[in-house]
Scaffold this motif. Structure first.
Motif, PDB file in Angstrom:
ATOM      1  N   HIS A 157      12.871  70.764  13.239  1.00 15.98           N
ATOM      2  CA  HIS A 157      13.748  71.865  13.381  1.00 15.98           C
ATOM      3  C   HIS A 157      14.321  71.715  14.607  1.00 15.98           C
ATOM      4  CE1 HIS A 157      10.695  74.306  11.851  1.00 15.98           C
ATOM      5  NE2 HIS A 157       9.852  73.572  11.594  1.00 15.98           N
ATOM      6  N   ASP A 179      14.783  78.776  12.312  1.00 15.27           N
ATOM      7  CA  ASP A 179      15.676  77.984  12.094  1.00 15.27           C
ATOM      8  C   ASP A 179      15.821  79.071  10.582  1.00 15.27           C
ATOM      9  OD1 ASP A 179      13.816  76.702  10.881  1.00 15.27           O
ATOM     10  OD2 ASP A 179      14.515  74.803  11.775  1.00 15.27           O
ATOM     11  N   ASP A 180      14.758  79.433  10.512  1.00 13.64           N
ATOM     12  CA  ASP A 180      14.098  80.179   9.391  1.00 13.64           C
ATOM     13  C   ASP A 180      13.064  80.229   8.446  1.00 13.64           C
ATOM     14  OD1 ASP A 180      16.449  81.172  10.656  1.00 13.64           O
ATOM     15  OD2 ASP A 180      17.835  81.579   8.743  1.00 13.64           O
ATOM     16  N   THR A 181      13.495  78.218   8.649  1.00 14.08           N
ATOM     17  CA  THR A 181      12.646  77.006   7.665  1.00 14.08           C
ATOM     18  C   THR A 181      10.792  77.318   8.463  1.00 14.08           C
ATOM     19  OG1 THR A 181      12.899  75.570   8.882  1.00 14.08           O
ATOM     20  CG2 THR A 181      14.771  76.691   7.016  1.00 14.08           C
ATOM     21  N   LYS A 183       8.394  73.989   8.347  1.00 13.87           N
ATOM     22  CA  LYS A 183       7.959  72.657   7.657  1.00 13.87           C
ATOM     23  C   LYS A 183       6.269  72.394   7.529  1.00 13.87           C
ATOM     24  CE  LYS A 183      12.498  71.787   9.026  1.00 13.87           C
ATOM     25  NZ  LYS A 183      13.099  71.205   8.630  1.00 13.87           N
ATOM     26  N   THR A 198      10.060  71.147   3.335  1.00  7.08           N
ATOM     27  CA  THR A 198      10.925  71.970   4.145  1.00  7.08           C
ATOM     28  C   THR A 198      10.467  73.014   3.403  1.00  7.08           C
ATOM     29  OG1 THR A 198      12.451  70.756   5.333  1.00  7.08           O
ATOM     30  CG2 THR A 198      13.453  72.992   5.445  1.00  7.08           C
ATOM     31  N   SER A 200      12.389  76.890   1.996  1.00  8.56           N
ATOM     32  CA  SER A 200      13.232  77.857   2.624  1.00  8.56           C
ATOM     33  C   SER A 200      13.671  79.134   1.754  1.00  8.56           C
ATOM     34  CB  SER A 200      14.679  76.333   2.473  1.00  8.56           C
ATOM     35  OG  SER A 200      14.467  75.618   3.508  1.00  8.56           O
ATOM     36  N   LYS A 203      15.208  84.460   5.458  1.00  7.99           N
ATOM     37  CA  LYS A 203      17.210  84.806   5.789  1.00  7.99           C
ATOM     38  C   LYS A 203      17.095  85.450   6.709  1.00  7.99           C
ATOM     39  CE  LYS A 203      18.160  85.806   1.526  1.00  7.99           C
ATOM     40  NZ  LYS A 203      17.026  85.875   0.731  1.00  7.99           N
TER      41      LYS A 203
END
Length: 359
Positions: A157, A179-181, A183, A198, A200, A203
């Motif tokens: 991240h 970071d909006d993701t 993992k 990842t 994604s 937002k």
């Protein structure tokens, strides 16, 4: 409960094997509560505050998690450390929740550089994960005599890591970040733990993760006011299949329980956050596949968009669950006989337990 925390309560965790509930707080303590039937044959339960652990953490205790055995408790703190706790008089009896033996810190795991945000045990109890504002996820192997060995420091991240969550039956770890993701990690037998995917789509910050009870889906909640559900389509591939809306502010915590109901029911998903609401969704697999968007006639327009035969129905909603305060944590009871019970913790320092009643 009248015996709430002195400062904001961050997380609640049900013991998987004993009638115990734990909560943690900015007051640096963990409180434990036991519960038992109020009367013989009654569905109502009586909860009692059985103990307070003055953890010795120098800052907020942000996260608390039970080992699958129900005998060990982990705490993650803003002082960057993870505490491992065991009770002196560990008992296998069903009423061990009432036991008053003191909890002692048997190990302190050091390694994170800054605030630890989340801790969690794998389903086998042999692994512990922790994550931090230092952008890392640590995986520890649980060894005999409260010994732990670091198996990996994952630096995937680019920002603060908010949450870690283990798959309910496999050694797959998920993490969510500022970071909006999201993992996903597995262990490579020939090397080390690595990120294999990842996810994604959110937002903004991803706050919370919860796997479906069967492990075929993963739910995530975000500052973007949505809950996204991801489906496993291959061993190491997940795709976005459903979006839920129904909150006006950040969704800080979600919990996916088995719920009650028909076999096609994938369980009940509880969501909560900064607007003080708790939404309870029933997630089901549709018998026919029709791509669609569904909006309910509720005031805030809960919506779902799907490209998979998955359906969500809002079963019920609680507004102002902790008065005007943020709700920081929601958790379903993992004991099947209490699958309709959920607990919440809020900025008011209180812990509350709710039962979903059919109507």
């Amino acid at each position: 409960f009248t015996a709430g925390h002195d400062e904001r309560a961050w997380q609640v965790a049900w013991n998987p094997t004993k009638p115990l509930l734990a909560s943690c707080s900015a007051d640096k303590s963990v409180r434990t509560y036991s519960y038992r039937p109020s009367d013989h044959g009654s569905k109502s339960l009586t909860f009692s505050h059985v103990g307070t652990i003055p953890t010795g953490h120098s800052k907020t205790v942000r996260s608390v998690a039970w080992a699958p055995s129900g005998k060990t408790l982990a705490t993650g703190s803003f002082d960057s450390n993870v505490g491992i706790w065991e009770r002196e008089d560990i008992s296998d009896s069903e009423d061990a929740g009432e036991s008053t033996g003191d909890w002692e810190c048997v190990t302190l795991l050091e390694g994170h550089e800054t605030e630890c945000k989340s801790v969690g045990y794998s389903s086998s109890g042999t692994l512990l994960a922790s994550c931090s504002r230092d952008k890392t996820v640590w995986i520890w192997e649980v060894q005999p005599d409260a010994d732990f060995e670091c198996m990996g420091v994952l630096m995937e991240h680019s920002q603060d890591v908010k949450c870690v969550a283990w798959h309910p039956s496999e050694e797959i770890l998920a993490s969510a970040s500022y970071d909006d993701t999201i993992k996903l990690y597995v262990d490579d037998p020939s090397e080390d733990w690595f990120c294999f995917s990842t996810l994604s789509g959110h937002k903004s910050t991803v706050w919370s993760l919860s796997w479906s009870p069967q492990g075929s889906y993963l739910a995530s909640s975000s500052d973007d006011l949505t809950v996204r559900i991801w489906k496993r389509v291959k061993e190491h591939e997940w795709k976005f299949v459903l979006e839920l809306r129904g909150h006006e502010r950040s969704i800080y915590s979600i919990s996916w329980g088995v719920g009650k109901g028909a076999s096609e029911n994938l369980g009940w998903l509880a969501t909560t956050g900064g607007d003080g609401k708790i939404n309870i969704w029933e997630i089901t697999v549709c018998s026919t596949f029709i791509p669609r968007r569904i909006e309910t006639d509720k005031p805030s327009q809960e919506t779902q968009h799907t490209n998979d035969p998955l359906s969500a129905k809002l079963l019920t909603r609680i507004s102002g669950a902790h008065d005007v305060n943020d709700v920081n944590s929601v958790s379903w009871c993992p004991r099947l006989e209490h699958a309709d019970l959920l607990a919440t913790a809020g900025d008011d320092g209180s812990v509350k337990v709710w039962r979903v009643v059919p109507f």
